[in-house]
Scaffold this motif. Structure first.
Motif, short mmCIF file in Angstrom:
data_model
loop_
_atom_site.label_atom_id
_atom_site.label_comp_id
_atom_site.label_asym_id
_atom_site.label_seq_id
_atom_site.Cartn_x
_atom_site.Cartn_y
_atom_site.Cartn_z
N GLY A 122 55.83 35.25 17.40
CA GLY A 122 55.45 34.02 18.10
C GLY A 122 54.79 33.02 17.16
N ASN A 159 62.86 32.85 19.92
CA ASN A 159 63.40 32.83 21.29
C ASN A 159 62.70 33.78 22.26
N GLY A 160 61.40 33.97 22.04
CA GLY A 160 60.64 34.82 22.97
C GLY A 160 60.58 36.25 22.46
N ASN A 161 59.70 37.03 23.12
CA ASN A 161 59.53 38.41 22.62
C ASN A 161 60.49 39.40 23.26
N MET A 179 57.91 42.93 14.26
CA MET A 179 58.87 41.82 14.44
C MET A 179 58.24 40.50 14.02
N GLY A 196 52.12 31.11 18.16
CA GLY A 196 50.70 30.99 18.48
C GLY A 196 50.23 29.54 18.53
N THR A 197 51.00 28.69 19.20
CA THR A 197 50.68 27.26 19.17
C THR A 197 49.32 26.95 19.81
N ASP A 216 48.04 39.63 19.60
CA ASP A 216 46.78 38.91 19.79
C ASP A 216 45.65 39.67 20.46
N GLU A 218 62.95 31.10 26.18
CA GLU A 218 62.47 32.42 25.77
C GLU A 218 62.94 33.55 26.69
N GLN A 240 63.36 38.33 14.50
CA GLN A 240 63.94 38.02 15.80
C GLN A 240 64.84 36.78 15.69
N ALA A 292 51.35 43.39 21.59
CA ALA A 292 51.26 42.01 21.12
C ALA A 292 50.28 41.90 19.95
N LYS A 331 56.03 23.46 25.81
CA LYS A 331 55.17 23.70 24.64
C LYS A 331 55.05 22.44 23.79
N LEU A 346 54.88 43.00 18.17
CA LEU A 346 55.61 41.75 18.39
C LEU A 346 54.80 40.62 17.76
N ALA A 347 55.25 40.15 16.62
CA ALA A 347 54.47 39.13 15.90
C ALA A 347 55.37 37.97 15.47
P1 UTP Z 1 52.59 34.54 23.55
O1 UTP Z 1 53.51 34.13 24.62
O2 UTP Z 1 51.14 34.60 23.82
O3 UTP Z 1 52.71 33.83 22.20
O4 UTP Z 1 53.15 35.90 22.96
P2 UTP Z 1 53.07 32.64 21.35
O5 UTP Z 1 54.35 32.01 21.77
O6 UTP Z 1 52.96 33.18 19.96
O7 UTP Z 1 51.79 31.71 21.59
P3 UTP Z 1 51.60 30.25 22.20
O8 UTP Z 1 51.95 30.35 23.66
O9 UTP Z 1 52.51 29.37 21.41
O10 UTP Z 1 50.15 29.98 21.95
C1 UTP Z 1 52.75 37.19 23.24
C2 UTP Z 1 53.21 38.07 22.09
O11 UTP Z 1 54.62 37.97 21.89
C3 UTP Z 1 54.89 37.61 20.55
C4 UTP Z 1 53.64 36.92 20.04
O12 UTP Z 1 53.60 36.98 18.63
C5 UTP Z 1 52.58 37.73 20.75
O13 UTP Z 1 52.34 38.95 20.07
N1 UTP Z 1 56.07 36.72 20.51
C6 UTP Z 1 56.08 35.58 21.26
C7 UTP Z 1 57.11 37.06 19.70
O14 UTP Z 1 57.08 38.09 19.00
N2 UTP Z 1 58.19 36.22 19.66
C8 UTP Z 1 58.25 35.07 20.39
O15 UTP Z 1 59.27 34.36 20.30
C9 UTP Z 1 57.17 34.75 21.21
#
Ligand code: UTP
Length: 410
Positions: free
Chosen positions: A101, A205-207, A149, A103-104, A237, A360, A180, A235, A337, A98-99
């Motif tokens: 996000g 829109n979230g994982n 993703m 990562g703000t 990270d 999300e 996604q 994930a 956020k 799941l990539a």
């Molecule tokens: P986090 O909730 O830690 O990630 O996601 P984020 O939104 O990337 O980070 P911040 O909160 O803005 O710093 C956990 C995992 O879910 C993936 C992220 O890439 C990470 O592997 N993820 C998160 C998605 O694939 N899609 C999303 O919409 C959100």
């Protein structure tokens, strides 16, 4: 495509007419881009703002759930490993990264996986993950399909980076990318942010939508054709992440349970981590802020924390069950956020503190849709090094230290 009047109607249903504020000043192409963006955006997520903010307020009754512990796993190591390796060798397992996000919290302007965590050499986060997966590929003697993703914000960068780095030695024929969905983001009063006069600010829109996005991308056919029965979701990270871990896969299959989750023992009763437990008798994850003080400090007959096992976003799901629950709606979480946007003077702003909400779906809510879930305990010092923040807790520094402790050259 919809007309200006249609767009205005859609927006007025949600109190978002300001999205068309600059319409008259746009070029023809920008006008049609904006109209098609309005057409494709699901504004119904905004309804969640008017509902009770705590969407999980109506939770059922929680009860603790035990795990196969590190000791249990050591005692059954040979059997678990055999069962897991057999499944991997038979091509029954694949991994899903799941990539998507943004990562703000890390504050890195490229996909998180492109972050160089090396000190004296380059070592990218994606590279760490591929290296970890390669350990299993070597052991099993087969390539493990890897589905990645991304979102429209980071897709091109991610794919380009993997190509540039020659997939860090992974066989590119076994790597598949899919994108996604996106959702609008809003300010604290619920008004949709604009990125520019002709673009709504959208964010991933979230994982939680990973499986429906994977299906929409046509990859379920690929999964079925290959005879894949289990998907290991993880994930981006956690740089110490063990992916397609034969022990984990073997333990879940051996247990006869429908799914599995890697867990770590909480370091303190107050650690801010979701805990795998039962909710009305079904597996579920209770967030740290949902736990009462009594739940946090409750001890079992051995004097251990009753709600002890925190999740680390490493799950094993069965493809058949995922197909079964494909149409079930996941709850929408409202997350505060930092949202880059265009202010009322038309100037781009990159805020330094949270300035609104994103909507999300979360993969953890899929756990509650499973009939059973095996909690599989792993040693956090060997398998859990999340890179969430630039410094402090769960940061680049803590992850580097853990990598070094595990013998990774930085
Ligand atoms: P986090 O909730 O830690 O990630 O996601 P984020 O939104 O990337 O980070 P911040 O909160 O803005 O710093 C956990 C995992 O879910 C993936 C992220 O890439 C990470 O592997 N993820 C998160 C998605 O694939 N899609 C999303 O919409 C959100």
């Amino acid at each position: 495509m919809i007309t200006y009047d249609n767009a205005k109607n859609i927006l007025s249903n949600y109190g978002q007419e300001h999205v068309l504020k600059y319409y008259e000043s746009l070029s023809d192409t920008e006008k049609s881009d904006l109209l098609s963006q309005i057409e494709q955006t699901d504004f119904s997520v905004l309804d969640n703002l008017s509902k009770d903010k705590d969407i999980r307020a109506s939770r059922g009754e929680f009860a603790p759930l035990g795990a196969v512990t590190i000791n249990d796993i050591a005692a059954n190591k040979d059997r678990y490993e055999q069962v897991g390796l057999d499944a991997i060798k038979a091509g029954k397992t694949a991994a899903v990264l799941l990539a998507g996000g943004q990562g703000t919290r890390l504050g890195f302007d490229k996909p998180k996986g492109m972050f160089n965590i090396g000190v004296n050499r380059e070592l990218f986060i994606f590279e760490c993950l591929i290296n970890n997966l390669m350990d299993v590929v070597k052991k099993a003697g087969v390539w493990i399909p890897l589905y990645i993703m991304t979102s429209e914000k980071n897709h091109d960068d991610t794919v380009g980076f993997f190509k540039e780095k020659d997939f860090f030695g992974y066989d590119s024929g076994h790597v598949f990318f899919f994108m996604q969905d996106m959702a609008p983001s809003v300010d604290h009063s619920g008004k949709v942010y604009m990125e520019s006069p002709s673009r709504i600010s959208l964010s991933p829109n979230g994982n939680g939508g990973w499986f429906s996005s994977l299906v929409r991308a046509g990859l379920l056919e690929d999964i079925r054709r290959k005879g894949i029965e289990w998907l290991n979701i993880f994930a981006v990270d956690n740089v110490l992440q063990r992916i397609a871990d034969p022990l984990f896969i073997g333990a879940v299959i051996d247990s006869g349970m429908q799914s599995g989750s890697k867990v770590v023992a909480k370091s303190t009763p107050d650690e801010r981590v979701g805990v795998l437990c039962l909710e009305d008798g079904m597996p579920s994850i209770v967030e740290y802020y949902e736990m009462t003080d009594e739940m946090r400090s409750l001890r079992n007959e051995n004097g251990e924390l009753a709600y002890k096992f925190g999740v680390i976003l490493n799950y094993l799901f069965s493809v058949d069950k995922l197909v079964d629950i494909l149409d079930r709606k996941l709850p929408v979480h409202i997350v505060e956020k930092k949202i880059p946007h265009m202010d009322e003077n038309g100037i781009s702003v990159a805020p330094d503190k949270p300035n609104g909400y994103k909507f999300e779906n979360l993969v953890l809510d899929m756990v509650h849709m499973q009939d059973s879930c095996l909690a599989f305990e792993v040693d956090r010092s060997r398998e859990f090094a999340p890179v969430k923040n630039a410094s402090g807790v769960d940061s680049v520094d803590t992850a580097r230290e853990l990598l070094a402790q595990n013998g990774v050259t930085l």
